[in-house]
Design an enzyme around this catalytic site. Sequence first.
Site, PDB file in Angstrom:
ATOM      1  N   LYS A  41      54.671 -14.569  -5.401  1.00 54.20           N
ATOM      2  CA  LYS A  41      55.742 -15.283  -6.132  1.00 54.20           C
ATOM      3  C   LYS A  41      55.362 -15.461  -7.607  1.00 54.20           C
ATOM      4  O   LYS A  41      56.150 -15.197  -8.498  1.00 54.20           O
ATOM      5  CB  LYS A  41      56.006 -16.661  -5.491  1.00 54.20           C
ATOM      6  CG  LYS A  41      56.304 -16.594  -4.005  1.00 54.20           C
ATOM      7  CD  LYS A  41      56.510 -17.978  -3.405  1.00 54.20           C
ATOM      8  CE  LYS A  41      55.308 -18.901  -3.438  1.00 54.20           C
ATOM      9  NZ  LYS A  41      54.137 -18.459  -2.627  1.00 54.20           N
ATOM     10  N   ARG A 116      60.056 -26.732  -0.293  1.00 57.62           N
ATOM     11  CA  ARG A 116      59.125 -26.332   0.758  1.00 57.62           C
ATOM     12  C   ARG A 116      59.381 -27.060   2.071  1.00 57.62           C
ATOM     13  O   ARG A 116      58.673 -26.821   3.053  1.00 57.62           O
ATOM     14  CB  ARG A 116      57.709 -26.662   0.308  1.00 57.62           C
ATOM     15  CG  ARG A 116      56.865 -25.457  -0.102  1.00 57.62           C
ATOM     16  CD  ARG A 116      55.595 -26.033  -0.611  1.00 57.62           C
ATOM     17  NE  ARG A 116      54.436 -25.267  -0.633  1.00 57.62           N
ATOM     18  CZ  ARG A 116      53.912 -24.708  -1.734  1.00 57.62           C
ATOM     19  NH1 ARG A 116      54.564 -24.714  -2.859  1.00 57.62           N
ATOM     20  NH2 ARG A 116      52.738 -24.134  -1.667  1.00 57.62           N
ATOM     21  N   ARG A 155      41.884 -14.131  -5.898  1.00 61.21           N
ATOM     22  CA  ARG A 155      42.782 -14.547  -6.995  1.00 61.21           C
ATOM     23  C   ARG A 155      42.028 -15.326  -8.071  1.00 61.21           C
ATOM     24  O   ARG A 155      41.223 -16.198  -7.784  1.00 61.21           O
ATOM     25  CB  ARG A 155      43.910 -15.430  -6.427  1.00 61.21           C
ATOM     26  CG  ARG A 155      44.710 -16.124  -7.520  1.00 61.21           C
ATOM     27  CD  ARG A 155      46.076 -16.539  -7.077  1.00 61.21           C
ATOM     28  NE  ARG A 155      46.067 -17.600  -6.077  1.00 61.21           N
ATOM     29  CZ  ARG A 155      47.181 -18.082  -5.523  1.00 61.21           C
ATOM     30  NH1 ARG A 155      48.366 -17.582  -5.848  1.00 61.21           N
ATOM     31  NH2 ARG A 155      47.107 -19.036  -4.613  1.00 61.21           N
ATOM     32  N   ARG A 188      41.170 -21.329  -7.996  1.00 63.91           N
ATOM     33  CA  ARG A 188      41.715 -22.589  -7.504  1.00 63.91           C
ATOM     34  C   ARG A 188      40.828 -23.155  -6.401  1.00 63.91           C
ATOM     35  O   ARG A 188      40.311 -22.417  -5.578  1.00 63.91           O
ATOM     36  CB  ARG A 188      43.134 -22.360  -6.949  1.00 63.91           C
ATOM     37  CG  ARG A 188      44.178 -22.283  -8.018  1.00 63.91           C
ATOM     38  CD  ARG A 188      45.510 -21.841  -7.502  1.00 63.91           C
ATOM     39  NE  ARG A 188      45.983 -22.529  -6.309  1.00 63.91           N
ATOM     40  CZ  ARG A 188      47.176 -22.368  -5.773  1.00 63.91           C
ATOM     41  NH1 ARG A 188      48.035 -21.527  -6.353  1.00 63.91           N
ATOM     42  NH2 ARG A 188      47.527 -23.020  -4.695  1.00 63.91           N
ATOM     43  N   ARG A 199      47.188 -24.257   4.738  1.00 62.46           N
ATOM     44  CA  ARG A 199      48.357 -23.943   3.903  1.00 62.46           C
ATOM     45  C   ARG A 199      49.336 -23.057   4.672  1.00 62.46           C
ATOM     46  O   ARG A 199      50.550 -23.224   4.569  1.00 62.46           O
ATOM     47  CB  ARG A 199      47.901 -23.283   2.595  1.00 62.46           C
ATOM     48  CG  ARG A 199      47.140 -24.250   1.693  1.00 62.46           C
ATOM     49  CD  ARG A 199      46.306 -23.539   0.639  1.00 62.46           C
ATOM     50  NE  ARG A 199      47.093 -22.930  -0.388  1.00 62.46           N
ATOM     51  CZ  ARG A 199      46.624 -22.017  -1.250  1.00 62.46           C
ATOM     52  NH1 ARG A 199      45.367 -21.630  -1.193  1.00 62.46           N
ATOM     53  NH2 ARG A 199      47.417 -21.506  -2.154  1.00 62.46           N
TER      54      ARG A 199
HETATM   55  P1  ADP Z   1      51.771 -16.748  -4.863  1.00 60.63           P
HETATM   56  O1  ADP Z   1      52.276 -17.212  -6.218  1.00 60.63           O
HETATM   57  O2  ADP Z   1      52.879 -16.358  -3.951  1.00 60.63           O
HETATM   58  O3  ADP Z   1      50.815 -17.721  -4.232  1.00 60.63           O
HETATM   59  P2  ADP Z   1      50.374 -14.704  -6.430  1.00 60.63           P
HETATM   60  O4  ADP Z   1      51.480 -14.038  -7.180  1.00 60.63           O
HETATM   61  O5  ADP Z   1      49.491 -15.619  -7.207  1.00 60.63           O
HETATM   62  O6  ADP Z   1      50.935 -15.412  -5.104  1.00 60.63           O
HETATM   63  O7  ADP Z   1      49.513 -13.547  -5.767  1.00 60.63           O
HETATM   64  C1  ADP Z   1      48.330 -13.858  -5.012  1.00 60.63           C
HETATM   65  C2  ADP Z   1      47.225 -12.868  -5.379  1.00 60.63           C
HETATM   66  O8  ADP Z   1      47.578 -11.560  -4.925  1.00 60.63           O
HETATM   67  C3  ADP Z   1      46.963 -12.777  -6.869  1.00 60.63           C
HETATM   68  O9  ADP Z   1      45.586 -12.591  -7.065  1.00 60.63           O
HETATM   69  C4  ADP Z   1      47.769 -11.539  -7.281  1.00 60.63           C
HETATM   70  O10 ADP Z   1      47.180 -10.880  -8.395  1.00 60.63           O
HETATM   71  C5  ADP Z   1      47.735 -10.679  -6.035  1.00 60.63           C
HETATM   72  N1  ADP Z   1      48.997  -9.964  -5.778  1.00 60.63           N
HETATM   73  C6  ADP Z   1      50.258 -10.379  -6.073  1.00 60.63           C
HETATM   74  N2  ADP Z   1      51.170  -9.483  -5.643  1.00 60.63           N
HETATM   75  C7  ADP Z   1      50.467  -8.491  -5.045  1.00 60.63           C
HETATM   76  C8  ADP Z   1      50.839  -7.266  -4.386  1.00 60.63           C
HETATM   77  N3  ADP Z   1      52.130  -6.924  -4.263  1.00 60.63           N
HETATM   78  N4  ADP Z   1      49.850  -6.491  -3.880  1.00 60.63           N
HETATM   79  C9  ADP Z   1      48.543  -6.864  -3.998  1.00 60.63           C
HETATM   80  N5  ADP Z   1      48.129  -7.988  -4.609  1.00 60.63           N
HETATM   81  C10 ADP Z   1      49.077  -8.798  -5.124  1.00 60.63           C
HETATM   82  P1  AMP Z   2      51.098 -23.615  -4.715  1.00 59.29           P
HETATM   83  O1  AMP Z   2      50.533 -23.481  -6.110  1.00 59.29           O
HETATM   84  O2  AMP Z   2      52.558 -23.342  -4.658  1.00 59.29           O
HETATM   85  O3  AMP Z   2      50.293 -22.817  -3.713  1.00 59.29           O
HETATM   86  O4  AMP Z   2      50.923 -25.149  -4.326  1.00 59.29           O
HETATM   87  C1  AMP Z   2      49.646 -25.762  -4.281  1.00 59.29           C
HETATM   88  C2  AMP Z   2      49.735 -27.091  -3.519  1.00 59.29           C
HETATM   89  O5  AMP Z   2      50.572 -28.009  -4.230  1.00 59.29           O
HETATM   90  C3  AMP Z   2      50.325 -27.007  -2.110  1.00 59.29           C
HETATM   91  O6  AMP Z   2      49.379 -26.641  -1.130  1.00 59.29           O
HETATM   92  C4  AMP Z   2      50.817 -28.450  -1.924  1.00 59.29           C
HETATM   93  O7  AMP Z   2      49.756 -29.349  -1.648  1.00 59.29           O
HETATM   94  C5  AMP Z   2      51.342 -28.803  -3.317  1.00 59.29           C
HETATM   95  N1  AMP Z   2      52.780 -28.442  -3.491  1.00 59.29           N
HETATM   96  C6  AMP Z   2      53.294 -27.516  -4.357  1.00 59.29           C
HETATM   97  N2  AMP Z   2      54.628 -27.463  -4.256  1.00 59.29           N
HETATM   98  C7  AMP Z   2      54.979 -28.365  -3.297  1.00 59.29           C
HETATM   99  C8  AMP Z   2      56.206 -28.755  -2.711  1.00 59.29           C
HETATM  100  N3  AMP Z   2      57.381 -28.225  -3.089  1.00 59.29           N
HETATM  101  N4  AMP Z   2      56.186 -29.720  -1.738  1.00 59.29           N
HETATM  102  C9  AMP Z   2      55.032 -30.284  -1.350  1.00 59.29           C
HETATM  103  N5  AMP Z   2      53.831 -29.934  -1.832  1.00 59.29           N
HETATM  104  C10 AMP Z   2      53.789 -28.988  -2.808  1.00 59.29           C
END
Ligand code: ADP
Ligand code: AMP
Length: 242
Positions: A41, A116, A155, A188, A199
């Site tokens: 995302k 969420r 990541r 992170r 998660r």
């Molecule tokens: P989200 O925001 O859904 O948690 P991210 O966009 O941060 O996910 O992606 C998670 C990890 O996977 C990051 O390190 C990113 O660079 C990598 N990534 C994102 N999209 C892809 C993909 N289509 N294929 C492989 N790796 C990806």
């Molecule tokens: P994310 O960066 O989207 O993976 O979110 C990191 C953490 O923030 C999650 O594991 C939750 O603890 C909290 N969080 C983010 N967005 C929400 C949401 N919409 N509702 C509840 N918790 C959230």
Amino acid sequence: MASSLEDVQTTDLMSELLRRMKCASKPDKRLILIGPPGSGKGTQSPIIKDEYCLCHLATGDMLRAAVAAKTPLGIKAKEAMNKGELVSDDLVVGIIDEAMKKPSCQKGFILDGFPRTVVQAEKLDEMLDKRGAKIDKVLNFAIDDAILEERITGRWIHASSGRSYHTKFAPPKAPGVDDVTGEPLMQRKDDTAEVLKSRLEAFHRQTEPVIDYYVKKGVVAHLPAEKPPKEVTSEVQKVLSS
Ligand code: ADP
Ligand code: AMP
């Protein structure tokens, strides 16, 4: 104001002008990106944001900033976040309601990581009703859980912008630093195999019902999120231009 504009480089002024002219012709869009942690995302959001001149509202990024700044919101959110559990609905609904008022959200928004829970989705509908608006599309980043551990543990992020990199799949130009600012990247605290389990559990139990909520409204597009990033971008573009 005039004197500060006089100090801006002509090339910067021209590119901002061109950006605004391009944006004026774009349709408004209100989008939600749903998917488990690591589904891509945050990788796709900046591309969609630039293409459609939207604001990118990622509740996870906002909460991490609040935790780092030790604000009252951050203090309340920290424990749940470290355990991979969701923070309370009221906390996130409040920050989204406020964030949607930003001028950068004038042509619409990308909600990344919100709603969420079904309660959050209902509250969002109420907020949008008050503004006479509605969600245009929900992009469901569909992916098998088994792929996510490698994505999450590899990541690296640029904390202030939320830009995502990956040691194997999306490495930065220079190791350990952000391509745009040159600032250091970080991992992170919750991007471990152990916290990922909680998660994912929260995703399946609390967030998957949100997908059904929007399927019933006929606005969900399913994306093959396991494909390489560029292919996912093409799929997103197909969905958004239709
Ligand atoms: P989200 O925001 O859904 O948690 P991210 O966009 O941060 O996910 O992606 C998670 C990890 O996977 C990051 O390190 C990113 O660079 C990598 N990534 C994102 N999209 C892809 C993909 N289509 N294929 C492989 N790796 C990806
Ligand atoms: P994310 O960066 O989207 O993976 O979110 C990191 C953490 O923030 C999650 O594991 C939750 O603890 C909290 N969080 C983010 N967005 C929400 C949401 N919409 N509702 C509840 N918790 C959230």
